[in-house]
Design an enzyme around this catalytic site. Sequence first.
Site, PDB file in Angstrom:
ATOM      1  N   GLU A 102       0.808  -1.224   0.000  1.00  0.00           N
ATOM      2  CA  GLU A 102       0.000   0.000   0.000  1.00  0.00           C
ATOM      3  C   GLU A 102       0.840   1.273   0.000  1.00  0.00           C
ATOM      4  O   GLU A 102       0.449   2.305  -0.543  1.00  0.00           O
ATOM      5  CB  GLU A 102      -0.920   0.027   1.235  1.00  0.00           C
ATOM      6  CG  GLU A 102      -1.997  -1.045   1.252  1.00  0.00           C
ATOM      7  CD  GLU A 102      -1.530  -2.294   1.982  1.00  0.00           C
ATOM      8  OE1 GLU A 102      -0.303  -2.468   2.111  1.00  0.00           O
ATOM      9  OE2 GLU A 102      -2.389  -3.089   2.402  1.00  0.00           O
TER      10      GLU A 102
ATOM     11  N   ASP B  18      23.918  22.770 -24.691  1.00  0.00           N
ATOM     12  CA  ASP B  18      24.204  24.025 -25.366  1.00  0.00           C
ATOM     13  C   ASP B  18      25.585  24.495 -24.930  1.00  0.00           C
ATOM     14  O   ASP B  18      26.047  24.160 -23.834  1.00  0.00           O
ATOM     15  CB  ASP B  18      23.139  25.059 -24.983  1.00  0.00           C
ATOM     16  CG  ASP B  18      23.244  26.334 -25.791  1.00  0.00           C
ATOM     17  OD1 ASP B  18      23.443  26.246 -27.004  1.00  0.00           O
ATOM     18  OD2 ASP B  18      23.129  27.415 -25.188  1.00  0.00           O
TER      19      ASP B  18
ATOM     20  N   ASP C 136      20.010  27.475 -22.072  1.00  0.00           N
ATOM     21  CA  ASP C 136      19.578  28.671 -21.360  1.00  0.00           C
ATOM     22  C   ASP C 136      18.802  29.642 -22.234  1.00  0.00           C
ATOM     23  O   ASP C 136      18.206  30.578 -21.747  1.00  0.00           O
ATOM     24  CB  ASP C 136      20.785  29.403 -20.759  1.00  0.00           C
ATOM     25  CG  ASP C 136      21.770  29.864 -21.825  1.00  0.00           C
ATOM     26  OD1 ASP C 136      21.621  29.446 -23.003  1.00  0.00           O
ATOM     27  OD2 ASP C 136      22.686  30.630 -21.496  1.00  0.00           O
TER      28      ASP C 136
ATOM     29  N   THR D 162       5.446  -4.633   8.072  1.00  0.00           N
ATOM     30  CA  THR D 162       6.482  -4.708   7.035  1.00  0.00           C
ATOM     31  C   THR D 162       6.360  -3.558   6.035  1.00  0.00           C
ATOM     32  O   THR D 162       7.357  -3.054   5.533  1.00  0.00           O
ATOM     33  CB  THR D 162       6.397  -6.049   6.284  1.00  0.00           C
ATOM     34  OG1 THR D 162       5.065  -6.223   5.798  1.00  0.00           O
ATOM     35  CG2 THR D 162       6.767  -7.191   7.188  1.00  0.00           C
ATOM     36  N   ASP D 163       5.109  -3.147   5.730  1.00  0.00           N
ATOM     37  CA  ASP D 163       4.908  -2.016   4.808  1.00  0.00           C
ATOM     38  C   ASP D 163       5.159  -0.680   5.496  1.00  0.00           C
ATOM     39  O   ASP D 163       5.110   0.370   4.843  1.00  0.00           O
ATOM     40  CB  ASP D 163       3.461  -2.000   4.274  1.00  0.00           C
ATOM     41  CG  ASP D 163       3.245  -3.063   3.212  1.00  0.00           C
ATOM     42  OD1 ASP D 163       4.083  -3.977   3.149  1.00  0.00           O
ATOM     43  OD2 ASP D 163       2.257  -2.978   2.467  1.00  0.00           O
TER      44      ASP D 163
END
Length: 898
Positions: free
Chosen positions: A294, A336, A637, A736-737
């Site tokens: 989750e 550039d 730029d 655990t989550d």
Amino acid sequence: MSRPPWHSLDAEAALGRLSVDPARGLSAREVAGRLAASGPNELTRAKRPSPLALFFWQFTNTLVVILIVAIILSALVGEVADAVVIGIIVIFCALLGFIQEYRAEKALEALGKMLSPSVTALRDGREMEVATRDLVPGDILLLEAGDRVPADARVLEAHALRCDEAALTGESAPVGKNPAPLPEATRAADRRNMVLAGTSVTYGRARALVVETGMGTAFGAIAREVSAAPSEKTPLEKRTQEIGTWLGVIALTICALVAGVSIVREALHGSLDIKFIITVAMFAISLAVAAVPEALPAIVTGALAIGMRQMAKRNALVRRMPAVETLGCTTVICSDKTGTLTRGEMTVRRLHTPDGPVELTGAGYAPGGEVRGAEGSEALRLLLLGGLLCNDADLEKREDQWGIAGDPTEAALVVAAVKAGLPKARTRREHPRVEELPFSSERKRMTTLHDLPGGGRAAFMKGAPEVVLARCTHVLRGGRSELLTEELRASYIKAGEDMALSALRVLGLAYRETPGNEACSVDGIEQNMVFLGLAGMMDPPRPEAVGAVAVCRRVGIRPVMITGDHRLTAMTVAREVGIFNEGDRVLDGNELERMSAEELATVVEDISVYARVAPLDKLKIVKAWKAKGQVVAMTGDGVNDAPALKHADIGVAMGVSGTEVAKEAADMVLTDDNFASIVTAIELGRWIYDNIKKYLTYLLRCNITEVAVIGGAVLVLGPDHLPLLPAAILYINLATDGLPALALGVAPPDPDLMSRPPRDPQESVFSWDVKAFVVLALCIEIPFFLFLFFHDLRDITRARTEMFFLFAIVELVIALNFRSMRHSFFAAPPHKWLLLAIGWEIAIVVALIQIPAVREAFGITLPTLTDLSLILAFSAVVFLSMEGIKAFIRRKMAPPPV
């Protein structure tokens, strides 16, 4: 038949095509008619999504949709607390994503801001201020130094006109303009008789005929490209969608398999009823929810937010969160030149005097540095004095930054004089200018006449070397004026050519002392000059860019330079910073224009430098690299960079020298304009992806073990013999989550993070190393868990107790050893937050099992010493097996021996 382009027409023909009287301009009636026909001189703005639509768009992610389904199902089976927790996670992710992306689509607004609000134009025979949005084709503009050009216009008259076009074409030095017609095939960057919207006048004055307004200008073409750029998903967004799809399939499969098998078996026994179906459905849903990590969206969002904060501390502001991770798999950086790899500040690097060569250290407008060579030379002193006096530029310190007013080429001479110890203000005060002959593109020189402190006057001249030498009859050597022989003249011309071959812009300088009454005229003052020497200048590379390019090459990232500057200048800078090596190809704009997209794609990997490139050519290059499957970052730029910044996988704009257009089109802005900051961003991007991958692997391993053990037992024995009750399943899943997984999301980077090549952007997040850890769970943990449960099945309460603590402790041990997926626990030990998270979870479990009501809800008792010994022994086996897998991964991923 197409009409000839404006730059190929002479001034009279251009006026005739638009039916304009050059002496009177347009009348009010003509302006009204043309304004109705062509529309206002402004850029078309695309419809933007409303804030509400942007917010609800955050909920379209596949993984978020799965979590929303999980909320509904959790509520249906009575797990309200779980539904609330998941709901909070979803809202948190949506809000954070909305806040970050709310300002992401403002590029066209910034384009509009770059046009000045009013300009002087000739109408009805009078000069008047006209709002730029009211300009129409046929208006005659009166431009002078400091003006911003509001529309594309054909130059009719020019008096020493020079324009700064760096923001649009990438040309680092101001460009001289004149009204002479040019061949039709002349490229946009070389059309010296056109002034373009969005550029500015740095010197001189002019009359110019407006030929294009609004979306018809070069600015408008860029605006169309920016707005047409598709909003492509980043590699992380693609991977997250892939995760969501797989988890959705897994969850549905689990529900169908567990519920289906149980219902069929019960039906075969003839004891199927509604109560059993509801019970099985609730269990299947709980199991499916347990399979879904989750907190994954929160971990991804949180890791990216932490990365954004870290990057902001290191001068990189990220405007879209997924862009943080995209840098981690960047394989090509198209950069550039002007203002990105270079400072964007012209600097005198070398002087060639009759008394010997001189080197100048330091770079940019800051007057720090030394003048080395020709010590005590009178020619050197007068050359620097002449460069300071025959000059309209000024040097000033604004807050902590040195800046200039005027032409950058002239400013470079001022800085050189200050480096040599000449006090700018006092020197100019003691040598007041009396008269001048201004620079023009026809004369190619400028001469000023000054009073000298001790009486008398001196004239100083600067200009093209061959033009200055043509006006000289003597040379100052050893403090004495000597005749300038043809041999000496040829040697100085050759020295200037050699400096030009080193990509230096070269000016010649000369002087002449005059009687006080001599008139300042071409025939009078600009004759019999004394040659002082040559000044060579360029826009120098940033010192830190050299190190950044070296790091890019070391980690397998290909740097490519794309610039509007000349081929020789581009090659020199590219060689200095390490982008160009012997054997690499250089392509100029004309060659690029003749190539099809397919032809470019076949040779793009051989080309390191592109010179004289038009804005839309940059898109062609970026697309060619992307067609090769590369992840392309584009730095820049200028306005000219905006379309490529938008089309690239990640656009990186400069914050100090960058235009607002570039900043709004980019995904990331460097607040210090430091190319080296990109290397830091790459490291952070890799670190973030590593942590997300660690978190995902850890949870997949844990959740698959839970689902396989619990689901497998139910499939064999039926729902009456659950290894864990639903409350215990959801608690283990939450533990655990929770904090351990969150701590893995902020783990420090691996020690070899910047020694690895970029990862394959097409690589699945379920890469072989992730699969290796999951297979390890299938081979070791799942069999042991099932064996232990079936072995103690006669006492279901004891079996559930062993299962509960086995899940809890083994998964915490896995987290402890998951600080790195390839380095040993001892080489990459767990960090502070991971240790605290694991300690907290252990403390919570110990506290909870002391409560009888909790033990009853979980269906467990207090564990015995034998239970704990067995669980700890198996945890050690899991720990050692992970060390073995890591050793295998290190060997497989080790670079081949040289």
